[in-house]
Design an enzyme around this catalytic site. Structure first.
Site, PDB file in Angstrom:
ATOM      1  CB  THR A 176      43.472  -0.236  -6.768  1.00  0.00           C
ATOM      2  OG1 THR A 176      44.745  -0.558  -7.336  1.00  0.00           O
ATOM      3  CG2 THR A 176      42.742  -1.552  -6.491  1.00  0.00           C
ATOM      4  CE1 TYR A 212      44.951  -2.318  -2.173  1.00  0.00           C
ATOM      5  CE2 TYR A 212      45.837  -2.439  -4.400  1.00  0.00           C
ATOM      6  CZ  TYR A 212      45.290  -1.701  -3.368  1.00  0.00           C
ATOM      7  OH  TYR A 212      45.077  -0.353  -3.519  1.00  0.00           O
TER       8      TYR A 212
END
Length: 331
Positions: free
Chosen positions: A118, A142
């Site tokens: 990501t 995250y």
């Protein structure tokens, strides 16, 4: 040649990768615990094994039974604010479970591993567009949980006969243009998904979080990539890993073009011929002003070229899927 194992293949991006692999002639086995995924989202040409990726016995059995030679790893938790509130969930579901999966892969002699990483690994970038060698400074669990998995893969590839590609996604949106899959998760936080839910009456309004960013119209700018283009990039990445097993790759997956929140909502208004109710709200913690990919590496490394890099088309495909979901639930 054996099968490709897709973890999280019943989820949003994973189900599209399954379609892309099958359409390219690969045999596919999906491992998904169906906590956030849906069994009906898995193409019937694939084999579904309902298991958690941290279940070594079940995962290794699937690898052996299907003679798995490559893994595409999508399983994990993806809601940034939730990761701040519940970091241990993210380190378990993303980092620890990935470690377990990688160990199973090494133990079963799997040669190739593609990881859904990501742009959150960059944190708030100092320079935009962001290059792969930009500093990795995640600002939430995250992003950190994904970066830790990238580091594990690099270390494992140096020690074992396995190579990997880590694709750092920017903002994934849209749905399969043939209507075979789309984003079905309840309570999604992605802007285009939220906006088409508002367009179909599922939500009353769309929140615009922050109007004082250092961008042309004051709202956050993001690089939106069509999920079908992203899935296609994974198939090309797999071809690359198989062609040169000694080399691993880390690449941004985006278009290199940013759109602001208001530009996206304007596109939804255009496509639907209606006006979405916009509510201006305060900034969310940790939102960068702009996050846009420098995609020169992926374009130079793979024969991949985006086929759906049109904001209105991304919105149209997302809207068509949202309408299909509404029919499915009988709304």
């Amino acid at each position: 040649m054996g099968k490709v194992l897709v973890t999280g293949g019943a989820g949003y991006i994973g189900s599209h990768a399954v379609l892309a692999l099958l359409d390219a002639g690969h045999e596919v086995v999906v491992v998904d615990n169906l906590v956030t995924g849906f069994d009906w989202a898995v193409d019937p040409r694939a084999t579904l094994v309902v298991a958690d990726i941290s279940d070594d016995v079940a995962v290794r059995a699937a690898m052996r039974d299907h003679d798995v030679h490559a893994i595409l790893h999508f399983a994990g938790s993806v809601v940034v604010p939730e990761s701040v509130e519940n970091p241990l969930k993210y380190y378990r579901n993303n980092t620890a479970a990935s470690r377990s999966l990688i160990e199973s892969a090494v133990g079963e002699g799997v040669k190739h591993f593609i990881f859904s990483s990501t742009a959150a690994t960059y944190g708030i970038p100092e320079v935009v567009p962001v290059r792969e060698d930009s500093p990795k400074q995640p600002i939430n669990p995250y992003g950190m949980s994904k970066l830790m998995t990238e580091i594990m893969l690099a270390d494992v590839a140096a020690a074992h006969p396995i190579n990997y590609a880590a694709l750092r996604y920017f903002n994934v949106a849209g749905a399969d243009p043939q209507g075979r899959s789309g984003q079905s998760t309840a309570g999604a936080t992605h802007l285009i998904k939220v906006a088409v839910e508002a367009a179909t009456g599922k939500r009353g309004h769309v929140g615009v979080y922050g109007t004082d960013f250092a961008t042309p119209d004051g709202t956050g700018v993001r690089d939106y990539i069509h999920v079908t283009d992203l899935a296609d990039a994974h198939v090309h990445a797999l071809d690359l890993l198989m062609a040169d097993p000694a080399k691993s790759h880390t690449m941004n997956a985006g278009y290199g073009r940013g759109y602001s929140v208001l530009e996206v909502l304007d596109a939804v208004d255009r496509v639907t011929n209606m006006t979405i109710d916009r509510r201006l709200e305060g900034r969310r913690a940790g939102d960068p002003d702009a996050l846009v990919a420098d995609n020169s590496t992926i374009l130079a490394t793979l024969p991949w070229r985006p086929q759906h890099a049109d904001l209105d088309q991304i919105v149209r495909d997302a809207l068509a899927w949202e309408r299909k979901l509404a029919e499915r639930s009988g709304q």
